[in-house]
Design a protein around this motif. Structure first.
Motif, mmCIF file in Angstrom:
data_model
loop_
_atom_site.group_PDB
_atom_site.id
_atom_site.type_symbol
_atom_site.label_atom_id
_atom_site.label_comp_id
_atom_site.label_asym_id
_atom_site.label_seq_id
_atom_site.Cartn_x
_atom_site.Cartn_y
_atom_site.Cartn_z
ATOM 1 N N UNK A 89 10.793 10.109 4.973
ATOM 2 C CA UNK A 89 10.093 11.106 5.057
ATOM 3 C C UNK A 89 8.897 11.413 4.376
ATOM 4 N N UNK A 90 8.895 10.854 3.018
ATOM 5 C CA UNK A 90 7.511 11.020 2.444
ATOM 6 C C UNK A 90 6.576 10.162 3.068
ATOM 7 N N UNK A 91 6.512 9.111 3.404
ATOM 8 C CA UNK A 91 5.738 8.364 4.251
ATOM 9 C C UNK A 91 5.254 9.162 5.422
ATOM 10 N N UNK A 92 6.040 9.538 6.273
ATOM 11 C CA UNK A 92 5.572 10.297 7.449
ATOM 12 C C UNK A 92 4.818 11.334 7.058
ATOM 13 N N UNK A 93 5.076 12.177 6.101
ATOM 14 C CA UNK A 93 4.344 13.428 5.540
ATOM 15 C C UNK A 93 2.832 12.821 4.987
ATOM 16 N N UNK A 94 2.810 11.716 4.354
ATOM 17 C CA UNK A 94 1.744 11.234 3.871
ATOM 18 C C UNK A 94 0.597 10.786 4.889
ATOM 19 N N UNK A 95 1.245 10.097 5.986
ATOM 20 C CA UNK A 95 0.415 9.766 7.157
ATOM 21 C C UNK A 95 -0.138 11.085 7.828
ATOM 22 N N UNK A 96 0.755 11.854 7.913
ATOM 23 C CA UNK A 96 0.199 13.386 8.675
ATOM 24 C C UNK A 96 -0.892 13.983 7.913
ATOM 25 N N UNK A 108 -1.453 14.173 12.796
ATOM 26 C CA UNK A 108 -0.158 13.799 13.505
ATOM 27 C C UNK A 108 -0.185 12.668 14.376
ATOM 28 N N UNK A 109 -1.467 12.468 14.819
ATOM 29 C CA UNK A 109 -1.811 11.494 15.966
ATOM 30 C C UNK A 109 -1.771 9.992 14.913
ATOM 31 N N UNK A 110 -1.824 10.134 13.812
ATOM 32 C CA UNK A 110 -1.737 8.993 12.950
ATOM 33 C C UNK A 110 -0.384 8.244 13.006
ATOM 34 N N UNK A 111 0.791 8.793 13.434
ATOM 35 C CA UNK A 111 1.808 8.425 13.487
ATOM 36 C C UNK A 111 2.007 7.473 14.605
ATOM 37 N N UNK A 112 1.121 7.662 15.607
ATOM 38 C CA UNK A 112 1.050 6.629 16.778
ATOM 39 C C UNK A 112 -0.158 5.645 16.659
ATOM 40 N N UNK A 113 -0.537 5.265 15.339
ATOM 41 C CA UNK A 113 -1.375 4.225 15.096
ATOM 42 C C UNK A 113 -0.713 2.926 15.561
ATOM 43 N N UNK A 114 -1.675 2.002 16.151
ATOM 44 C CA UNK A 114 -1.066 0.801 16.869
ATOM 45 C C UNK A 114 -0.414 0.930 17.945
ATOM 46 N N UNK A 138 0.867 -1.246 -0.067
ATOM 47 C CA UNK A 138 0.145 0.013 0.065
ATOM 48 C C UNK A 138 1.010 1.214 0.135
ATOM 49 N N UNK A 139 2.040 1.063 0.748
ATOM 50 C CA UNK A 139 2.921 2.226 0.780
ATOM 51 C C UNK A 139 4.049 2.496 -0.394
ATOM 52 N N UNK A 140 3.765 1.430 -1.256
ATOM 53 C CA UNK A 140 5.062 1.319 -2.301
ATOM 54 C C UNK A 140 4.235 1.414 -3.811
ATOM 55 N N UNK A 141 3.099 1.953 -3.778
ATOM 56 C CA UNK A 141 2.496 1.826 -5.216
ATOM 57 C C UNK A 141 2.847 3.180 -5.970
ATOM 58 N N UNK A 142 3.851 3.902 -5.567
ATOM 59 C CA UNK A 142 4.328 5.151 -6.413
ATOM 60 C C UNK A 142 4.809 4.503 -7.620
ATOM 61 N N UNK A 183 0.840 -5.398 13.850
ATOM 62 C CA UNK A 183 1.433 -5.309 12.403
ATOM 63 C C UNK A 183 0.181 -4.738 11.487
ATOM 64 N N UNK A 184 -0.818 -5.241 11.732
ATOM 65 C CA UNK A 184 -2.050 -5.028 10.768
ATOM 66 C C UNK A 184 -2.714 -3.359 11.056
ATOM 67 N N UNK A 185 -2.676 -3.107 12.439
ATOM 68 C CA UNK A 185 -2.992 -1.796 12.974
ATOM 69 C C UNK A 185 -2.333 -0.803 12.129
ATOM 70 N N UNK A 186 -0.688 -1.100 12.125
ATOM 71 C CA UNK A 186 0.129 -0.031 11.607
ATOM 72 C C UNK A 186 0.121 -0.137 10.069
#
Length: 297
Positions: free
Chosen positions: A66-73, A78-84, A53-57, A144-147
Motif C-alpha cells: 500500500x505504501x509503495x502504491x501511495x508513493x507512486x501516485x 495515478x497513471x504512474x501505476x501503469x508505467x511500463x 530504490x523502493x527499499x531504502x526506508x 522490468x527496467x521501465x517499471x
C-alpha cells in the motif's frame, strides 16, 4: 451447376477447422492483453518492492504494498501505476499468443487427450513457456527496467538501442536463467494444478457454472504456482536491473540470502500472487471460452 454449389454449413465447418494454431494465437493474445492492462499496477508495485530504490526506508512500512502504491501516485500521479504498459503489452500479445498456440500445437501433435496426466501437463506447460520466454527475453528486460524507476528511458525503441549499445546481447538477455526458472515451472505447475483441479471438480452443466469452475480452479492453481516460483522472480528482477553486479543466477540467489535471509526470496509476493493469479486465471478462462466458441475444443 450442381458441382459449383457450396453447402454453407460444410463451408463454415471447414473454416472453423482451418488455421487452429493461428486461432489459438489470436485467442491467447486477446485474453492476455485485457488482463495485462487491468493488472499492470500490481506488476509495477511488485518490481518496486524488489528494487533497492523502493527499499531504502530506515523503518520498513507496516504495509509495504500500500505504501509503495501511495508513493507512486504521489510522485508520478495515478497513471504512474501503469508505467511500463507499452513493453508489457508488446511482450504479452506475442508471448501469451505463442504460449497458447504452442500448448495447442504440442497437445495435438503428441495426440494428448483430456484430462492430461500431471506429468503431461507439467511437461506441456514448461515446454510452451520456455519457447516463448527465450524469444521475448529482450522485451522482458525492458519491461522490468521501465517499471523499476531506476531507469528513465523515453521509449521502448530507445531502451533496446541503449541496452544493446552499452551492454550488448548479454544485456538484452540478462536474467534469462531465472526468468525461465520462474516462468517455465510456473506454467507447468499452473497447467498441472489447473487440469487436476478441473478434473476433481464436479462437471458443470451449463456455461455459467463452467466459467465459475474454470475461474475457481485457476485461482487455486495460480496461488500454488506463484509461491513455488517466486524466489526466481526476485533474482530475475535484480539481474535485469543490475546486470553488472549479478552476472549469473547463482550470485543473485546468494546475494538475496546473505542480505535478507530466506524471506528475501519472497519480496513482492503479495502483488505478484494477486496479479499473476488473477491474470493467468482470467487469460485461461477467456481463452477456453473463445476456443469453445470458435470450435477449437
Amino acid at each position: 451447376m450442381e458441382g459449383h454449389l457450396v453447402d454453407p454449413d460444410r463451408e463454415e465447418m471447414e473454416i472453423s477447422e482451418d488455421y487452429p494454431i493461428l486461432k489459438s494465437f489470436l485467442a491467447g493474445s486477446f485474453s492476455g492483453t485485457f488482463s495485462t492492462i487491468l493488472f499492470q499496477p500490481l506488476d509495477l508495485v511488485k518490481t518496486r518492492l524488489q528494487s533497492p530504490v523502493a527499499n531504502n526506508h530506515v523503518c520498513p512500512p507496516k504495509h509495504p504494498m500500500l505504501s509503495t502504491m501511495i508513493n507512486i501516485i504521489q510522485k508520478e500521479n495515478i497513471l504512474g501505476l501503469w508505467r511500463g504498459m507499452t513493453p508489457s503489452i508488446t511482450r504479452v500479445i506475442p508471448g501469451v499468443g505463442l504460449y497458447f498456440s504452442s500448448v495447442h500445437y504440442l497437445k495435438h501433435s503428441m495426440d494428448l487427450r483430456d484430462p492430461l496426466t500431471p506429468l503431461q501437463a507439467v511437461s506441456l506447460g514448461i515446454t510452451a513457456r520456455t519457447m516463448s520466454g527465450c524469444l521475448l527475453i529482450p522485451i522482458t528486460v525492458v519491461k522490468t527496467r521501465f517499471e523499476s524507476g531506476v531507469y528513465r528511458y523515453e521509449s521502448m525503441g530507445q531502451a533496446l538501442k541503449l541496452i544493446y549499445k552499452q551492454e550488448g546481447l548479454r544485456g538484452l538477455s540478462s536474467g534469462l536463467a531465472p526468468t525461465l526458472l520462474r516462468d517455465a515451472p510456473y506454467s507447468g505447475l499452473y497447467l498441472m494444478f489447473y487440469t487436476q483441479l478441473k478434473e476433481v471438480s464436479s462437471l458443470a452443466l451449463d456455461n455459467k457454472k463452467l466459467i465459475t469452475m474454470n475461474f475457481g480452479c485457476g485461482i487455486l492453481a495460480g496461488i500454488f504456482a506463484s509461491i513455488a516460483t517466486h524466489p526466481a522472480d526476485v533474482v530475475k528482477t535484480k539481474m535485469q536491473l543490475y546486470p553488472q553486479e549479478f552476472r549469473n543466477a547463482y550470485s543473485g540467489f546468494l546475494f538475496v540470502y546473505n542480505k535478507y535471509g530466506v524471506m528475501g526470496y519472497f519480496k513482492g509476493i503479495v502483488p505478484r500472487m494477486l496479479r499473476r493469479t488473477l491474470m493467468t486465471t482470467m487469460a485461461w478462462t477467456v481463452y477456453e471460452q473463445i476456443t469453445r466458441t470458435i470450435g477449437l475444443k
